[in-house]
Design a protein around this motif. Structure first.
Motif, mmCIF file in Angstrom:
data_model
loop_
_atom_site.group_PDB
_atom_site.id
_atom_site.type_symbol
_atom_site.label_atom_id
_atom_site.label_comp_id
_atom_site.label_asym_id
_atom_site.label_seq_id
_atom_site.Cartn_x
_atom_site.Cartn_y
_atom_site.Cartn_z
ATOM 1 N N LYS A 557 0.811 -1.076 0.104
ATOM 2 C CA LYS A 557 -0.036 0.084 0.024
ATOM 3 C C LYS A 557 0.820 1.259 -0.015
ATOM 4 N N VAL A 558 0.394 2.258 -0.737
ATOM 5 C CA VAL A 558 1.325 3.547 -0.736
ATOM 6 C C VAL A 558 0.402 4.396 -0.192
ATOM 7 N N SER A 559 0.849 5.596 0.702
ATOM 8 C CA SER A 559 0.169 6.587 1.282
ATOM 9 C C SER A 559 0.981 7.881 1.073
ATOM 10 N N GLY A 560 0.327 9.013 0.974
ATOM 11 C CA GLY A 560 1.220 10.168 0.656
ATOM 12 C C GLY A 560 0.428 11.536 0.968
ATOM 13 N N ARG A 561 1.210 12.502 1.642
ATOM 14 C CA ARG A 561 0.649 14.003 1.759
ATOM 15 C C ARG A 561 1.699 14.710 1.039
ATOM 16 N N LEU A 562 1.462 15.431 -0.138
ATOM 17 C CA LEU A 562 2.210 16.001 -0.827
ATOM 18 C C LEU A 562 1.684 17.302 -1.232
ATOM 19 N N LEU A 563 2.879 18.205 -1.490
ATOM 20 C CA LEU A 563 2.519 19.548 -2.124
ATOM 21 C C LEU A 563 3.122 19.374 -3.487
ATOM 22 N N VAL A 564 2.100 19.392 -4.301
ATOM 23 C CA VAL A 564 2.731 19.411 -5.772
ATOM 24 C C VAL A 564 2.447 20.860 -6.565
ATOM 25 N N GLY A 565 3.614 21.358 -6.486
ATOM 26 C CA GLY A 565 3.898 22.786 -6.781
ATOM 27 C C GLY A 565 3.478 23.609 -5.562
ATOM 28 N N ASN A 566 2.389 24.223 -5.459
ATOM 29 C CA ASN A 566 1.604 24.692 -4.413
ATOM 30 C C ASN A 566 0.169 24.125 -4.038
ATOM 31 N N THR A 567 -0.230 22.986 -4.534
ATOM 32 C CA THR A 567 -1.323 22.301 -4.547
ATOM 33 C C THR A 567 -1.285 21.088 -3.398
#
Length: 1368
Positions: A557-567
Motif C-alpha cells: 500500500k502507498v500513502s502520501g501527503r504531498l505539495l505538488v507545486g503549491n497544491t
C-alpha cells in the motif's frame, strides 16, 4: 533477641531462610508415585472407558468452577490427557494440532493416548474430604504465598492418568510398547478462585509425545502439549487467551525434574477468578516461573525457556553438603517486587546439633546438610491464622491486609480505613507482579518450621507465623561476624560444586530456534549464537528464502501527503504491485489510483520502484543483491532534493515479510513537496550507476540524477539529489557476516516511467545488475547471464560458463530444457490412471489420499469392501408403491405404476385424481409423500416455477443425473453415474470471445502476405488474451521497439541490433493485485464454490455435487483484507465481498484482468453478511459493529438503512428473490433469533427464536424452497418453510459452522474447527466430504457460482389497483 557470638547457644534461623533451604533440598528428591493425591475406585473415583478417544459424561460440579473469566458447572475428562468444560470434538480435530485448541482446555499432557487392551486407566472424582482439601490448600499457599495466603478450598476435582500408553498402530507379532505414563491434574476451587496442580512423579513420564495417525509412513512424533486455553472468542477479531508450558520433546522431559513450586514434578497455576484475570498465572516459588502465552505475563522468569534446557542427572543443580556459602534468587516474583535482593542471614557451614522445637537450632547442628524431602501428605494442618508482614519501622508483624498501599517512605495505609476494601487473590497477584517504579524497602515474608514427630522439619502454612503470647509474629535480625549475607541473583541456573549460583549467560542455539529459519534454509550454530542460511537454489538472508530463477512479486500500500507545486494532494492506501524477473534483473512496478497531479509529479521518482530493482538485481560473480542481505524485513528511508527549486520529499518503504504465497509485503509513505509537471509532458531518465556502501545492518547511497521533461519540441533538463538509507537485521554470529564488500555498484541500464489518465496507474520499469565498482573504460565481454541477454526461460536460472558461454536450468518445481520450462508433473493418481484395485467404475468409487494411496467404497446400490461389490436387490425391501411393479437393475431399481394408475412408481394414484397439477408438480408431490416410507430412495423431480420439468434431473440418493424432454421422459444416452460430470442439458456453450485489434491486424497482414511471412516482414505479436505484447520486433531482425496498449510505437524506444529495450507492460502484470494471480486462470464454465479465507478468495469446483479438491485454487489475493461475507451476481459474473479490516464492500469481475472495485467505503464498522438479489440488482448486508441492516444498488448507489433497532449481533443474511423475502440471523447470546421481512423492510417479524444458540450461517435453498441455518451453539443444521413451519433437523453433529450455502440436494458450509469446507447431503443428513486448504486458517463466507442465471420470476410491488404483478 540477639545472638552472642561467644556463646554456643542454639541459633535461631529465619523462617523464610528455612523454607528456602527446604525448597532447595527438595530439588534433590523428586515426587514419587506414592506422593500423588490418593486415588482409586475405593475412594469414589469413576473410571473412564478403555479406548483411544473416549470422553466422560458431563460431570456436574457441586459448585461452579471459574476458568479464565467464565464460569462452568460441568467438566468432561478425555483419554488424551485433557479436561474441558465442554464436550470434545473428534480427536483428529485437536490432538495433532498446535496449541492452543479452539475449545476450552486444561491439558496436563495433551497427546494421542490409548488405554485399550488394559494399558492403564483414567480415574476422576470430585472430592471434599478434609485430607485432600488440606493437601491442596498447602500446595496452593506455597505457590502463591501472598495471593492465596487465606485460600481455603471447598472442592477439588481430581483426575489421574495411571500407567497409560501412547496410541500405536497394531502390527502382527509386535507387542505394544512398555512405555507408560502416570500423571495427575487437580483443580482446586473455593467458589471464587480456581487453581490447577499438575503432578508428574519420578519415572512417571516414559514417553514424551505421540505419532500422528495420519502420518502414513513418515516417522514423526509430536511432543505433548501442556497448558491452558480459553477457547476461541465468539467474534471475528480475536483469539481467546491461552498459556503454553511445553513446545519441544526436551521441555516435556523436564516436567518431572523441575517445578514452579519448589518440588520437582509439581506445578501450580492460578486459572480462574471472579476478579479480572487476563491470563493464567503460574506459581513462582521454584526455579521456573513463566511460560509462553498469548498475552505477556508480568514476571521476570520463563518456564518455557527453562524447560527447553537439556537437564540430566549430571547437571541438575543439587544443594551440596559442603557448601560454605549459599546464593539464592528471589524465586517468588512477589518478593522481587518488594525489592528482596538479599536475605540478611548468614550461617556457618558446619554445626553439630539437630533442630529442636520453637524454630531454634542447637549448637553443632549441621545446617548445611540437605533437609529430608518433605512429602505433602506429611504436612500438618494448622488452624487459620492471620498472615503478617514485618513493619519496616517497628519490626513488628502486621496483617497483610494493612499493607496493601504504601507511600514512598514505607508507611502503610490500613485497608480498614474508609473506602479501602480487602483485595482479591487475582488483584493481589497483579499488585505483586507489577512492582511500582519506586518501592519502599521491605522484608522477607514470615515462614516457620514446625517439628514433626519423626524428626523431619516441615513447613507450616505459608504466611502463617508461629504463635506468640502477644499474638504477633516477630522476625528477629541475625548476624554472624565473618560471613557475608546471602545474595539474591536472577537468570538461569548453572551447576557449581562450591556455590549454588545463577548464570545469566544463555546462548541461543539451533535446537530451540530453528523455527526462526525459512523452510528452505538450514540453521548453523556458532560460538555466540545461531544463524540461518538459505539452501542451494534459494537466495535470501536465511530467515526469508526465495527460489532462484523464478519471478518474484511484491504487494503493498502507498500513502502520501504531498505539495505538488503549491497544491496539496493526499492519498491513502492505494495499491502497489511489482513483478520482478530475477534471472535478468528486470523489475516492473505499478501504483494505482494516485491522484493525477501527484502521479504526474512522481514520474521522476523511479527509485520508488528502484528499491525492488536493487533487492533482486542480477548478481555478478561474488556479489550480492539486496534481498540476499535484508531478507523480507527492512526499512528504506530516502530523501530527494529537486533542482533548481530545492523541493524536498521523503519516501519511507517498510518491508513486512512474505505472505503465504511468498509475495513480499511493503508499505510506502511519501511526504513533502515535488515540482509540478504539466499533464502532457513525459519523463525520460537516462541510465545511471550508483554506489551502495555497506556496514553492519545498514546500507547507504548518495547520488545525483538528471531527468528530461519532453512535450513535442520541448525538452527540459532537471535533476535531483537522492540520499538512501536501508536498515535491516543482520545475523552477527556467523564469522563471515562482515565479508560483504564495503562498496558495491548498482548499474541501471534502462529506466522507464509512465502514467496514463485512462488507467490511473503510475508505472516504473528498471533493469538492474549489481557488482564491483567499475570505471567507464571499454568493458570486457560480459557473460549473458550477467547482463540479461541470455535466452533462458523466466522460470529458469542462468548458469555462467567460460567467457560468454552459459547454460539454463529450470527452477525448483519446473522441468524442461531451461529455455522452456513447465511445471513438474505431480505424482500419478491411481484413481485417474486406472492402476487402482477397486471394483468397476459403475460399482465403486476410488478415493485418492495423495501420492499412490487410495481407498475403495461401493456406490449406493452395491454392497462390499470396495474391491468387490455386489448388487443390492432393492425390490426385496418393498421400496415401490403397492400399486406399482419393482424392477431391479444393477446398482439401482425402478418402479412402474400398474395400469390404471399414474405416477413414478413410488407414488401411484388413480388416473382421474391427477387433474389440476402439471405432470412435474404431481410427480414431485407424490415423491415427497413417499418419504414417509422408511428407507425409500425416491427421485423427487425438479420443476421450474411454472411447474415444468427442468431439463437436468439428478437423483438425490443415488447421484445419477440425466436429461429429460418437456414431458419428463429421460433422453436416451444422457444418464451419468455418480461423481462424473452431469450431462449438458441446457443451451449451447457460450461462443468464443471476439477477436481483438491485434489479432485482426495479424490475420489481415498474413492474408495480405499470402502465406507465412518472410524474415523481413512484420507481423504483430499478440499475447494469449489478444493484447499487443509490450515488445515488438521486425521479423527475425534485431530491430525492436515498445508499443502502447493500442499497438502504437512509444517514441524513443526503437533499439539498435544487439540491444533489447525494457518495455513496460501495456496492462498491469498478470500477477499484480487487484487482478487475479498469474498462475490462476479465470474459472472455467461450470458450477463451483467460492469461499473467503482471510486475505484471499478461494475457488473450489464441483463435479455434480462432489468437491473437486485437486482443482481448488486461489481466485483473488486481497492484501491486508479480512473477507467475511461473500456472494455472486450471476448476471454480470461479479463476485461481491465485505472486508471487516478495510471496512468496505467491494466487487470484482471473474473475467481475466479485471480489477477489484470498492463500492461502499464509508459508514461501515464491521460488515459481515452479504447477499445479492440479481433480479432487482440490489445487495443487502449486516453490520455487527453498527447493529444495522442496509441495502443498496449493486454500484453502491441508493443506499438505505432497513433496520437499526432490536439488533445485537446481526451476522448472516439471505434473500428469496422470487417471493420477495429477506432473512437474517442475530446471534445475541441472550436472545438469539432469525428474522424476516419484505425486501423493502416492511412486515418485520421473528421467524425462529426457540432452541437456537449461535446461528452463524443462513441460506435460502431455491431447490427445496426452505430456509436453512447452521448453528455453532446447538451444532445443528436445520431447515424450515419460509413461514417458520415444518422445521426439521438435517444434521445434529456439526463442529463450528460459520457460513452455509445450498446446491441441488447438498449443503456446503465453512467450519472453524476443521478450517475447511464440509458437504452434507440434504436428504440423508450424512457428511459426504470435506476440503481442507493447504494453508490452515479460518474460512468465512461461502457461495455457489452457476454457469447460468437461475430462471424465475419475482413479485413486483402492488400496482395502483392493489394487484400484484411479476417481473421476469
Amino acid at each position: 533477641m540477639r545472638r552472642n557470638p561467644a556463646a554456643q547457644r542454639p541459633a535461631l534461623l529465619s523462617p523464610s531462610l528455612l523454607l528456602l533451604l527446604l525448597l532447595l533440598s527438595s530439588r534433590a528428591a523428586a515426587l514419587h508415585s506414592g506422593e500423588l493425591f490418593p486415588y482409586g475406585q475405593s475412594l469414589g473415583d469413576q473410571l473412564l472407558p478403555d479406548g483411544d478417544d473416549e470422553s466422560s459424561a458431563a460431570v456436574k460440579l457441586a459448585i461452579p468452577l471459574h476458568f479464565y473469566e467464565a464460569q462452568f458447572s460441568h467438566l468432561y475428562v478425555g483419554t488424551n490427557g485433557i479436561i474441558s468444560p465442554q464436550d470434545f470434538p473428534r480427536e483428529t480435530q485437536y490432538v495433532d494440532d498446535d496449541f492452543p485448541t479452539d475449545f476450552p482446555a486444561i491439558a496436563p499432557f495433551l497427546a494421542d493416548l490409548d488405554t485399550s487392551q488394559g494399558r492403564g486407566r483414567i480415574l476422576y472424582r470430585e472430592d471434599t474430604s478434609a485430607a485432600v482439601l488440606g493437601l491442596a490448600a498447602r500446595y496452593v499457599r506455597t505457590g502463591f504465598p501472598q495471593a492465596a495466603a487465606h485460600f481455603t478450598p471447598t472442592h477439588v476435582f481430581l483426575v489421574t492418568w495411571d500407567r497409560v500408553g501412547a496410541y500405536e498402530e497394531a502390527t502382527r507379532g509386535v507387542p505394544p510398547s512398555g512405555e507408560l505414563n502416570t500423571f495427575q491434574a487437580v483443580l482446586v476451587s473455593d467458589g471464587s478462585d480456581t487453581y490447577a496442580l499438575f503432578l508428574y512423579p519420578a519415572n512417571g513420564l516414559q514417553f514424551f509425545g505421540t505419532r500422528p495417525k495420519e502420518s502414513y509412513n513418515v516417522q514423526l512424533e509430536l511432543p505433548a502439549r501442556v497448558g491452558f486455553c480459553r477457547g476461541e472468542a465468539d467474534d471475528l477479531k480475536r483469539e481467546g487467551p491461552y498459556f503454553s508450558l511445553t513446545s519441544t520433546e526436551q521441555s516435556v522431559k523436564n516436567l518431572y525434574q523441575h517445578s514452579n513450586l519448589g518440588i520437582p514434578g509439581v506445578w501450580a497455576f492460578h486459572i480462574g477468578s471472579t476478579s479480572p484475570l487476563e491470563n493464567v498465572r503460574p506459581a513462582a516459588v521454584g526455579d521456573l516461573s513463566k511460560a509462553s502465552s498469548s498475552a505477556p505475563l508480568e514476571h521476570p522468569f520463563s518456564h518455557a525457556a527453562a524447560l527447553e534446557r537439556d537437564y540430566t542427572d549430571d547437571n541438575l543443580d543439587y544443594y551440596d553438603e559442603n557448601e560454605e556459602e549459599l546464593e539464592y534468587p528471589p524465586g517468588d516474583p512477589e518478593e522481587s517486587s518488594n525489592d528482596h535482593s538479599s536475605i540478611d542471614v548468614s550461617f556457618h557451614s558446619k554445626a553439630d546439633s539437630r533442630p529442636t522445637g520453637g524454630g531454634t537450632s542447637p549448637s553443632g547442628s549441621d545446617l548445611a546438610s540437605p533437609l529430608p524431602h518433605l512429602t505433602p501428605s506429611e504436612w500438618p494442618v494448622h488452624p487459620e491464622t492471620q498472615s503478617t508482614i514485618l513493619d519496616p519501622h517497628t519490626k513488628v508483624g502486621r496483617p497483610l491486609e494493612e499493607l496493601d498501599a504504601s507511600d514512598s517512605k514505607g508507611q502503610a495505609v490500613s485497608s480498614k480505613q474508609p473506602g479501602i476494601r480487602r483485595l482479591s487473590p487475582a488483584e493481589i497477584e497483579r499488585i505483586s507482579l507489577d512492582p511500582p517504579q519506586e518501592a519502599p524497602p521491605s522484608y522477607a515474608e514470615n515462614t516457620s518450621i514446625q517439628p514433626y514427630p519423626n524428626g523431619r522439619a516441615l513447613p507450616a502454612e505459608v504466611g502463617v507465623p508461629p504463635a506468640h503470647p502477644e499474638g504477633e509474629s516477630v522476625l528477629p535480625e541475625y548476624s554472624v561476624p565473618g560471613h557475608p549475607p546471602l545474595q539474591g541473583t536472577t537468570d538461569d541456573v548453572s551447576s557449581n560444586t562450591e556455590v549454588f549460583t545463577y548464570n545469566s549467560a544463555n546462548k541461543e542455539t539451533c535446537e530451540h530456534n530453528h523455527g526462526q529459519c525459512s523452510h528452505h534454509a538450514f540453521c548453523t550454530d556458532y560460538a555466540t549464537g545461531f544463524c540461518c542460511h538459505c539452501q542451494s537454489r534459494f537466495h535470501g538472508n536465511g530467515k526469508h528464502c526465495l527460489p532462484e530463477g523464478t519471478p518474484h512479486r511484491v504487494n503493498g500500500k502507498v500513502s502520501g501527503r504531498l505539495l505538488v507545486g503549491n497544491t496539496p494532494v493526499h492519498f491513502s492506501d492505494v495499491d502497489l504491485h511489482a513483478y520482478v524477473v530475477g534471472n535478468d534483473g528486470r523489475a516492473y512496478t505499478a501504483i494505482s489510483h494516485v491522484p493525477q497531479p501527484a502521479a504526474q509529479a512522481l514520474l521522476p521518482l523511479a527509485p520508488i520502484g528502484g528499491l525492488f530493482g536493487w533487492l533482486f538485481a542480477l548478481e555478478k560473480p561474488g556479489w550480492e543483491n539486496g534481498f540476499s542481505l535484508t531478507g523480507a524485513i527492512f526499512t528504506q528511508d530516502m530523501e530527494v532534493t529537486f533542482y533548481p527549486g530545492e523541493e524536498k520529499v521523503r519516501v519511507t518503504q517498510t518491508a513486512e515479510g512474505l505472505d503465504p504465497e511468498n509475495y513480499l509485503s511493503v508499505k510506502t509513505n511519501i511526504q513533502g513537496q515535488v515540482p509540478y509537471i504539466p499533464p502532457n509532458f513525459t519523463v525520460q531518465i537516462a541510465p545511471y550507476k550508483e554506489l551502495y556502501h555497506y556496514s553492519d545492518s545498514a546500507v547507504t547511497s548518495t547520488s545525483s540524477r538528471d531527468y528530461f521533461l519532453i512535450f513535442g519540441g520541448i525538452n527540459q533538463t532537471r535533476s535531483y539529489r537522492i540520499q538512501q538509507n536501508i536498515t535491516y537485521q543482520a545475523c552477527q554470529h556467523a564469522p563471515m557476516h562482515q565479508a560483504i564488500p564495503a562498496t558495491q555498484q548498482l548499474t541501471v541500464d534502462r529506466v522507464f516511467a509512465l502514467y496514463t489518465d485512462e488507467e490511473h496507474v503510475l508505472r516504473f520499469a528498471v533493469t538492474n545488475q549489481v557488482g564491483p565498482v567499475e570505471d567507464d573504460a571499454a568493458p570486457a565481454p560480459v557473460n549473458p547471464c550477467y547482463d540479461g541477454s541470455h535466452t533462458c526461460a523466466t522460470t529458469a536460472q542462468c548458469l555462467p560458463g567460460t567467457g560468454v558461454d552459459y547454460t539454463c536450468e529450470c527452477a525448483s518445481g519446473y522441468q524442461g530444457t531451461g529455455r522452456s520450462c513447465v511445471v513438474t508433473t505431480p505424482p500419478t493418481n491411481p484413481c485417474e490412471d486406472g492402476s487402482h484395485t477397486c471394483a468397476p467404475v459403475g460399482q465403486a468409487q476410488c478415493v485418492h489420499h495423495g501420492g499412490g494411496s487410495f481407498s475403495c467404497a461401493c456406490l449406493p446400490g452395491y454392497a462390499g469392501d470396495g474391491h468387490v461389490c455386489t448388487d443390492v436387490d432393492e425390490c426385496l425391501e418393498d421400496r415401490c408403491h403397492p400399486s406399482a411393479t419393482c424392477y431391479n437393475t444393477p446398482g439401482s431399481f425402478s418402479c412402474r405404476c400398474q395400469p390404471g394408475y399414474r405416477g413414478d412408481g413410488f407414488q401411484c394414484t388413480p388416473e382421474d385424481t391427477a387433474s389440476g397439477l402439471k405432470p412435474c408438480e404431481h410427480q414431485r408431490r407424490s415423491a415427497q409423500a413417499q418419504y414417509a416410507y422408511p428407507g425409500a430412495r425416491v427421485h423427487i423431480p425438479q420443476c421450474d416455477d411454472q411447474g415444468n420439468f427442468l431439463p437436468l434431473q439428478c437423483h438425490g440418493s443415488t447421484g445419477f443425473c440425466w436429461c429429460v424432454d418437456p414431458n419428463g421422459h429421460e433422453v436416451p444416452g444422457t444418464r451419468t453415474p455418480p461423481g462424473s460430470t452431469p450431462p449438458h442439458c441446457g443451451p449451447p456453450e457460450p461462443t468464443q470471445r471476439p477477436q481483438t485489434i491485434c489479432e485482426r491486424w495479424r490475420e489481415s497482414l498474413l492474408e495480405h502476405y499470402g502465406g507465412p511471412p518472410r524474415d523481413d516482414q512484420y507481423v504483430p505479436q499478440c499475447d494469449e488474451l489478444g493484447h499487443f505484447t509490450p515488445l515488438q520486433c521486425h521479423g527475425k531482425s534485431d530491430f525492436c521497439w515498445c508499443v502502447d496498449k493500442d499497438g502504437r510505437e512509444v517514441p524513443g524506444t526503437r533499439s539498435q541490433p544487439g540491444s533489447i529495450p525494457a518495455c513496460i507492460p501495456t496492462v498491469a502484470p498478470p500477477t499484480v493485485r487487484p487482478t487475479p494471480r498469474p498462475d490462476v486462470t479465470p474459472p472455467s464454465v461450470g458450477t463451483f464454490l467460492l469461499y473467503a479465507q482471510g486475505q484471499q478468495i478461494g475457488h473450489l469446483p464441483l463435479n455434480g455435487t462432489r468437491l473437486q479438491k485437486d482443482a481448488a485454487k486461489t481466485l483473488l489475493s486481497l492484501h491486508g483484507s479480512i473477507v467475511v461475507g461473500l456472494d455472486y451476481d450471476c448476471r454480470e459474473r461479479m463476485v461481491y465481498w465485505t472486508d471487516v479490516a478495510g471496512r468496505t464492500i467491494s466487487r470484482a469481475s471473474l473475467e481475466q484482468g479485471a480489477e477489484p472495485e470498492t463500492i461502499i467505503n464509508s459508514g461501515l464498522i464491521s460488515p459481515e453478511g452479504l447477499v445479492i438479489d440479481h433480479f432487482r440488482r440490489t445487495m443487502y448486508w449486516t453490520d455487527s459493529g453498527l447493529d444495522k441492516i442496509e441495502k443498496a444498488k449493486l454500484d453502491g448507489s441508493e443506499r438505505k438503512v432497513l433496520f437499526h433497532t432490536d439488533l445485537v449481533n446481526p451476522r448472516a443474511i439471505a434473500v428469496d428473490p422470487i417471493r420477495g423475502n429477506l432473512y437474517w440471523t442475530d446471534w445475541n447470546r441472550e436472545a438469539p433469533k432469525i428474522e424476516t421481512s419484505s425486501l423493502d423492510g416492511e412486515n418485520r417479524r421473528i421467524l425462529v427464536n426457540k432452541d437456537i444458540g449461535l446461528p452463524n450461517g443462513l441460506t435460502f435453498d431455491p431447490f427445496s424452497k426452505m430456509l436453512c441455518w447452521a448453528d455453532a451453539g446447538t451444532k445443528k443444521l436445520e431447515c424450515t418453510l419460509p413461514d417458520g413451519t415444518g422445521r426439521r433437523v438435517i444434521q445434529n453433529n456439526l463442529n463450528y459452522p460459520f457460513s452455509i450455502v445450498s446446491y441441488t440436494d447438498h449443503f456446503y458450509h465453512t467450519d472453524w474447527r476443521r478450517d475447511g469446507v464440509i458437504s452434507i447431503n440434504r436428504d440423508s443428513g450424512q457428511f459426504i466430504d470435506e476440503y481442507l486448504p493447504e494453508q490452515r486458517s479460518h474460512l468465512y463466507g461461502i457461495t455457489v457460482v452457476y454457469p447460468y442465471c437461475p430462471a424465475g420470476k419475482h413479485a413486483a410491488p402492488l400496482d395502483k389497483q392493489g394487484r400484484k404483478g411479476y417481473i421476469w
